[in-house]
Every structure is written in C-alpha cells, then in structure tokens.
Design a protein around this motif. Structure first.
Motif, PDB file in Angstrom:
ATOM      1  N   LEU A 262       0.828  -1.201   0.000  1.00  0.00           N
ATOM      2  CA  LEU A 262       0.000   0.000   0.000  1.00  0.00           C
ATOM      3  C   LEU A 262       0.869   1.260   0.000  1.00  0.00           C
ATOM      4  O   LEU A 262       0.577   2.229  -0.727  1.00  0.00           O
ATOM      5  CB  LEU A 262      -0.911  -0.020   1.223  1.00  0.00           C
ATOM      6  N   THR A 263       1.935   1.251   0.791  1.00  0.00           N
ATOM      7  CA  THR A 263       2.816   2.422   0.839  1.00  0.00           C
ATOM      8  C   THR A 263       3.474   2.665  -0.524  1.00  0.00           C
ATOM      9  O   THR A 263       3.576   3.821  -0.989  1.00  0.00           O
ATOM     10  CB  THR A 263       3.892   2.202   1.910  1.00  0.00           C
ATOM     11  N   MET A 264       3.903   1.599  -1.179  1.00  0.00           N
ATOM     12  CA  MET A 264       4.521   1.761  -2.497  1.00  0.00           C
ATOM     13  C   MET A 264       3.500   2.267  -3.514  1.00  0.00           C
ATOM     14  O   MET A 264       3.808   3.132  -4.353  1.00  0.00           O
ATOM     15  CB  MET A 264       5.100   0.421  -2.956  1.00  0.00           C
ATOM     16  N   THR A 265       2.273   1.747  -3.441  1.00  0.00           N
ATOM     17  CA  THR A 265       1.231   2.193  -4.377  1.00  0.00           C
ATOM     18  C   THR A 265       0.912   3.671  -4.173  1.00  0.00           C
ATOM     19  O   THR A 265       0.780   4.447  -5.137  1.00  0.00           O
ATOM     20  CB  THR A 265      -0.030   1.346  -4.185  1.00  0.00           C
ATOM     21  N   LEU A 266       0.798   4.087  -2.916  1.00  0.00           N
ATOM     22  CA  LEU A 266       0.522   5.499  -2.631  1.00  0.00           C
ATOM     23  C   LEU A 266       1.688   6.380  -3.074  1.00  0.00           C
ATOM     24  O   LEU A 266       1.494   7.505  -3.562  1.00  0.00           O
ATOM     25  CB  LEU A 266       0.251   5.682  -1.137  1.00  0.00           C
ATOM     26  N   GLY A 267       2.923   5.875  -2.891  1.00  0.00           N
ATOM     27  CA  GLY A 267       4.073   6.658  -3.334  1.00  0.00           C
ATOM     28  C   GLY A 267       4.081   6.846  -4.847  1.00  0.00           C
ATOM     29  O   GLY A 267       4.371   7.959  -5.347  1.00  0.00           O
ATOM     30  N   LEU A 268       3.759   5.779  -5.601  1.00  0.00           N
ATOM     31  CA  LEU A 268       3.712   5.906  -7.067  1.00  0.00           C
ATOM     32  C   LEU A 268       2.582   6.827  -7.500  1.00  0.00           C
ATOM     33  O   LEU A 268       2.742   7.657  -8.430  1.00  0.00           O
ATOM     34  CB  LEU A 268       3.544   4.516  -7.689  1.00  0.00           C
ATOM     35  N   ALA A 269       1.405   6.695  -6.828  1.00  0.00           N
ATOM     36  CA  ALA A 269       0.295   7.582  -7.170  1.00  0.00           C
ATOM     37  C   ALA A 269       0.624   9.027  -6.853  1.00  0.00           C
ATOM     38  O   ALA A 269       0.228   9.953  -7.588  1.00  0.00           O
ATOM     39  CB  ALA A 269      -0.955   7.140  -6.402  1.00  0.00           C
ATOM     40  N   ARG A 270       1.356   9.239  -5.801  1.00  0.00           N
ATOM     41  CA  ARG A 270       1.752  10.613  -5.426  1.00  0.00           C
ATOM     42  C   ARG A 270       2.670  11.214  -6.478  1.00  0.00           C
ATOM     43  O   ARG A 270       2.576  12.404  -6.785  1.00  0.00           O
ATOM     44  CB  ARG A 270       2.435  10.552  -4.069  1.00  0.00           C
ATOM     45  N   LEU A 271       3.559  10.386  -7.050  1.00  0.00           N
ATOM     46  CA  LEU A 271       4.457  10.893  -8.091  1.00  0.00           C
ATOM     47  C   LEU A 271       3.714  11.222  -9.388  1.00  0.00           C
ATOM     48  O   LEU A 271       4.065  12.167 -10.100  1.00  0.00           O
ATOM     49  CB  LEU A 271       5.563   9.862  -8.372  1.00  0.00           C
ATOM     50  N   ASP A 272       2.670  10.415  -9.681  1.00  0.00           N
ATOM     51  CA  ASP A 272       1.957  10.624 -10.943  1.00  0.00           C
ATOM     52  C   ASP A 272       0.875  11.689 -10.866  1.00  0.00           C
ATOM     53  O   ASP A 272       0.417  12.192 -11.891  1.00  0.00           O
ATOM     54  CB  ASP A 272       1.304   9.292 -11.369  1.00  0.00           C
ATOM     55  N   ALA A 273       0.457  12.019  -9.646  1.00  0.00           N
ATOM     56  CA  ALA A 273      -0.647  12.967  -9.496  1.00  0.00           C
ATOM     57  C   ALA A 273      -0.161  14.390  -9.758  1.00  0.00           C
ATOM     58  O   ALA A 273       0.949  14.775  -9.351  1.00  0.00           O
ATOM     59  CB  ALA A 273      -1.253  12.871  -8.106  1.00  0.00           C
ATOM     60  N   PRO A 274      -0.968  15.200 -10.454  1.00  0.00           N
ATOM     61  CA  PRO A 274      -0.600  16.614 -10.663  1.00  0.00           C
ATOM     62  C   PRO A 274      -0.685  17.395  -9.359  1.00  0.00           C
ATOM     63  O   PRO A 274      -1.369  16.978  -8.415  1.00  0.00           O
ATOM     64  CB  PRO A 274      -1.649  17.090 -11.672  1.00  0.00           C
ATOM     65  N   ALA A 275       0.011  18.477  -9.331  1.00  0.00           N
ATOM     66  CA  ALA A 275      -0.007  19.303  -8.119  1.00  0.00           C
ATOM     67  C   ALA A 275      -1.418  19.798  -7.851  1.00  0.00           C
ATOM     68  O   ALA A 275      -2.165  20.124  -8.774  1.00  0.00           O
ATOM     69  CB  ALA A 275       0.954  20.482  -8.280  1.00  0.00           C
ATOM     70  N   GLY A 276      -1.788  19.801  -6.584  1.00  0.00           N
ATOM     71  CA  GLY A 276      -3.117  20.242  -6.215  1.00  0.00           C
ATOM     72  C   GLY A 276      -3.603  19.535  -4.971  1.00  0.00           C
ATOM     73  O   GLY A 276      -2.854  18.819  -4.282  1.00  0.00           O
ATOM     74  N   PRO A 277      -4.898  19.679  -4.677  1.00  0.00           N
ATOM     75  CA  PRO A 277      -5.452  19.033  -3.470  1.00  0.00           C
ATOM     76  C   PRO A 277      -5.301  17.509  -3.475  1.00  0.00           C
ATOM     77  O   PRO A 277      -5.043  16.902  -2.439  1.00  0.00           O
ATOM     78  CB  PRO A 277      -6.927  19.440  -3.490  1.00  0.00           C
ATOM     79  N   LEU A 278      -5.471  16.873  -4.644  1.00  0.00           N
ATOM     80  CA  LEU A 278      -5.344  15.423  -4.708  1.00  0.00           C
ATOM     81  C   LEU A 278      -3.931  14.975  -4.342  1.00  0.00           C
ATOM     82  O   LEU A 278      -3.738  13.998  -3.597  1.00  0.00           O
ATOM     83  CB  LEU A 278      -5.712  14.928  -6.105  1.00  0.00           C
ATOM     84  N   ALA A 279      -2.937  15.679  -4.859  1.00  0.00           N
ATOM     85  CA  ALA A 279      -1.546  15.333  -4.545  1.00  0.00           C
ATOM     86  C   ALA A 279      -1.271  15.513  -3.061  1.00  0.00           C
ATOM     87  O   ALA A 279      -0.554  14.712  -2.450  1.00  0.00           O
ATOM     88  CB  ALA A 279      -0.597  16.184  -5.383  1.00  0.00           C
ATOM     89  N   ASP A 280      -1.846  16.569  -2.464  1.00  0.00           N
ATOM     90  CA  ASP A 280      -1.639  16.777  -1.025  1.00  0.00           C
ATOM     91  C   ASP A 280      -2.259  15.647  -0.205  1.00  0.00           C
ATOM     92  O   ASP A 280      -1.657  15.168   0.771  1.00  0.00           O
ATOM     93  CB  ASP A 280      -2.260  18.116  -0.612  1.00  0.00           C
ATOM     94  N   ARG A 281      -3.458  15.193  -0.618  1.00  0.00           N
ATOM     95  CA  ARG A 281      -4.104  14.110   0.114  1.00  0.00           C
ATOM     96  C   ARG A 281      -3.338  12.796  -0.063  1.00  0.00           C
ATOM     97  O   ARG A 281      -3.208  12.003   0.891  1.00  0.00           O
ATOM     98  CB  ARG A 281      -5.530  13.945  -0.368  1.00  0.00           C
ATOM     99  N   LEU A 282      -2.820  12.584  -1.265  1.00  0.00           N
ATOM    100  CA  LEU A 282      -2.019  11.382  -1.482  1.00  0.00           C
ATOM    101  C   LEU A 282      -0.739  11.422  -0.643  1.00  0.00           C
ATOM    102  O   LEU A 282      -0.295  10.391  -0.106  1.00  0.00           O
ATOM    103  CB  LEU A 282      -1.675  11.236  -2.963  1.00  0.00           C
TER     104      LEU A 282
END
Length: 440
Positions: A262-282
C-alpha cells in the motif's frame, strides 16, 4: 455419626463415639482387611514361588519383575477402603507418564519410591496385618457378642436335648446350665461390648494412619501436586510463546506485506498525481501509511524480536544495548548457549524493561548489562549510576516483570537505595538446549 470427626481417633476424643457409627465403621474396616489380605498373600506366595522356580530357565524373571508391581493395585484398593475410617482424601502418589503405552507406565512405576512403599505395605499386609485385624475383631467384638447370645445358645441346647437337660459351654471355658447364669453372662457381655469398642476404634485409627503413611502421605501428595502445577505452568508458558511466534509470523508475512504494498502504491500515485489538493491528500495518506508500517514493525519487534530468533540471547542483548537511550556497557558471555524460547524471551524483555526504566526514571549517565550461564541457570544483572529509589509498587513495570520471571521459577532481585546505584538481577533456572551462539 459425629460429622465433625474425620477419623476414629477424633471421634474417641470427642465423647460421642458410642452414639455414632464410628465403632461399626472401625469393625467393618478391620474385618474387611482379610478380604484383601488373603488374595495379596496368595499372589505374593505364588509369584515368588513360580518366579524362583522358573528363573533357572529365565521364564520366571518376568514373574519376579511383576512381583514389584503387586503393591500398585493392592494399594489402590486399600486407599478406597481407607474412606471407611478416614474422610480425608487419599489420592494416588503416582505421577502420570509423559508418554502413552504400557512400557512407559511400567518404566515410571519402577522408578517411583511410591511403588516400593506400596510393595512393602502389600508384604506387611499379606503376611501380618490382616491376621492382627481379624484376631482383634474376633476378640474385641466377637467375645462380647458371644456372651450376649448365651441365653439363646442355652435355649437351643434345651430344644435339642429336652427341657432342663441343656447345657452350653461359653467360650469353651464356662459351663452354663441354668437361665439365671445365662442371663448373668449376657449382662456381662452387654457391659463388656461398649468397653471393648474403644480399643477397637483405636486400633482401626492406628491401622488407617499406617496405611496413609505408606500409601498416601499428605506431604508427598502436596509435592506431587506442586510438581504437576510446575509442569502444567511450563506447558502454558511454552504454548504462550508459540502463540506469540504465530502472531508475529502472521503480522510479518500478512499485514506488514500488505502495508508495504500500500505504501509503495501510494508513493507511485503521489508521483503521478498533478499538483493540487489530490496530490496533497495522497502525500498525507502516504505519510500515514509509512507511520502505520513503522508502528507495526515496532509491534512485531515487541511480540518476538527477530534478532532473538536469528542470533540468540547474546546478539539480542547486544542489540538492546546499542539502541538504549542511556549508554550501556554490555558484558556478555561470548559462548552463551541457546536456551528455551520462553527463557530467552523473558530475559530479553526483562532487560528491555530495565533499560527503559533507567532511561525514564533514573537520571543515570551509564548502565551495565552482564549475562552468564552457570550450566543450571541464566544470570543477568543490569546496573546504573542513577539516583536510585526504584519501587516496584510505583508502577514502573517491575511487578509485571517479576511475575513473568516467576512463571519460569526464576527470581528477580532489586537493590536500589536512595541516591543509587540501582542493581537489578534476574536468575532463571534453565537447561542448555543447543550449541552456543556467538555475538554477530
């Protein structure tokens, strides 16, 4: 029956003996001795004769070996008969074999002192005791009853020989030819009967005491119970440690691996997410998952540290010393052997608790941990140069630690005068289970 009395001796001392059932219980106990003594005598004589005769061709050797176990069933019957005159429980002094099967049972029985005490009682009972009991019953109870029935005996003699012509010889000593004399003899029997019931009860109490001393000694019963409690407590400790290991393994191989994924998945999603509220939540979720993973690893380490499994107690104590908040000098025996898992775990967590208390409460600048194995016990000492005054009642965890050590029959000793220093000593009896382990 006097319900407060548990033996004939107690009933004799309390003055209600004749108004209770104790005289007849005593008479039944002594009279029943012949019912067990005669078979025991026959078995002893037959086995001895057959074994001695056939031992020349080796066939009799098993019979002679069987002779040593004759007392076991005989003693079981005697312990049940003992309830007639002794209300205290008479449990078996024998231990339960650790393995099933007749061979394991026989091997244990031949090694127990109780087996040979029972054989001694069987020999004594078969060749002597039941004779004494039978003579006592016939003399102390049969004689007055025979005197009491003198008028009846005279009446039967009259009916057989014609009126007035009968005569009877009482106890083959006194010739009685008239009813006045017969009734006088019966009166003597009525007076003699209650008087002789007292020595009858005293003899039954003595016989019961001898039987209990040989077949069910109270001290040995307590020793057997304590030994069984110790063995059962050791089994519970082993089962508890096995359950701890299972929980550790399930957490390590299950929940921890899922959290890592789960930590690795969240880390990859955080890298792919654009800057903004979603990236902050990730990012927040990624950080929380990392914290949960760290807490889970600490929990697993607290259940059963992997270093203790991999490197033994020496490596585990060295690891504790290196991670301690207070500088620690570790004086550890380099050839400390592998011990039982429960012992190693108790020693490890004992040192953990001691060093944690030093860091939180002592104000010490330095601590020392020493560990030795004497061949029969593990000795560990933790000292510090702090302010002292350690009190187990103050909630420092020392009470729980003492309970944990006590489960293994160990002892915890604390010396902590005000102003210091403080010394905590652990001593746990334990055999060596495998070869020595070396510090990594």
């Amino acid at each position: 029956m006097d319900e407060r009395a548990r033996t004939p001796w107690q009933a004799l001392a309390r003055g209600r003996y004749l108004r209770s059932a104790w005289p007849w219980r005593a008479a039944g106990y002594l009279a029943g001795s012949a019912l067990t003594g005669i078979p025991v005598l026959l078995v002893l004589v037959l086995l001895t004769a057959a074994g001695a005769t056939l031992s020349l061709v080796l066939v009799g050797l098993p019979l002679l070996a069987l002779l040593g176990l004759v007392g076991v069933p005989a003693a079981a019957v005697e312990r049940r008969r003992l309830r007639l005159v002794d209300h205290a429980p008479a449990g078996t002094p024998h231990r339960t074999p650790a393995e099933p099967g007749l061979l394991a049972w026989a091997r244990l029985r031949y090694r127990e002192q109780a087996t040979w005490r029972e054989l001694a009682h069987a020999v004594l009972h078969g060749f002597l005791l039941w004779w004494i009991d039978l003579v006592a019953v016939v003399t102390l109870l049969g004689l007055p009853l025979l005197l009491l029935t003198t008028p009846l005996q005279l009446a039967l003699a009259d009916n057989g020989a014609g009126a007035g012509a009968g005569e009877v010889k009482v106890v083959k000593l006194w010739l009685v030819t008239s009813y006045p004399v017969a009734f006088a003899v019966a009166a003597a029997g009525a007076v003699l009967l209650p008087a002789l019931l007292y020595p009858l009860g005293a003899l039954a109490g003595a016989r019961a005491a001898l039987t209990r001393a040989l077949l069910a000694p109270r001290g040995r019963e307590l020793q057997g119970m304590l030994a069984e409690v110790t063995r059962s407590r050791a089994r519970l400790v082993d089962a508890f440690e096995a359950e701890r290991r299972r929980i550790e393994r399930d957490l390590h191989d299950g929940a921890q691996q899922r959290l890592v994924a789960l930590t690795m998945t969240l880390g990859l999603a955080r890298l792919d997410a654009p800057a903004g509220p979603l990236a902050d939540r990730l990012a927040t979720a990624h950080d929380e998952a990392g914290k949960v993973l760290a807490e889970l690893r600490e929990l697993i380490h607290g259940i059963h540290p992997q270093v203790l499994t991999d490197y033994g107690l020496t490596g585990a104590l060295a690891d504790i010393a290196e991670r301690s908040a207070v500088p620690v000098t570790a004086d550890l025996c380099s050839d400390l052997p592998r011990l039982a898992e429960s012992v190693e775990a108790a020693a490890y967590f004992g040192v953990c608790e001691a060093l944690a208390n030093i860091g939180r409460h002592s104000g010490a600048a330095r601590a020392t941990v020493t560990a030795r194995h004497t061949g029969a016990a593990l000795l560990i000492e933790v000292t510090d140069d702090g302010r002292g005054g350690a009190d187990p009642a103050a909630g420092s965890g020392l009470t729980g630690l003492a309970d944990r050590i006590a489960v293994l029959d160990g002892t915890l000793t604390i010396t902590s005068p005000p102003g210091g220093p403080t010394a905590l000593s652990l001593e746990i009896p334990c055999p060596v289970t495998s070869s020595p382990t070396h510090r990594p």
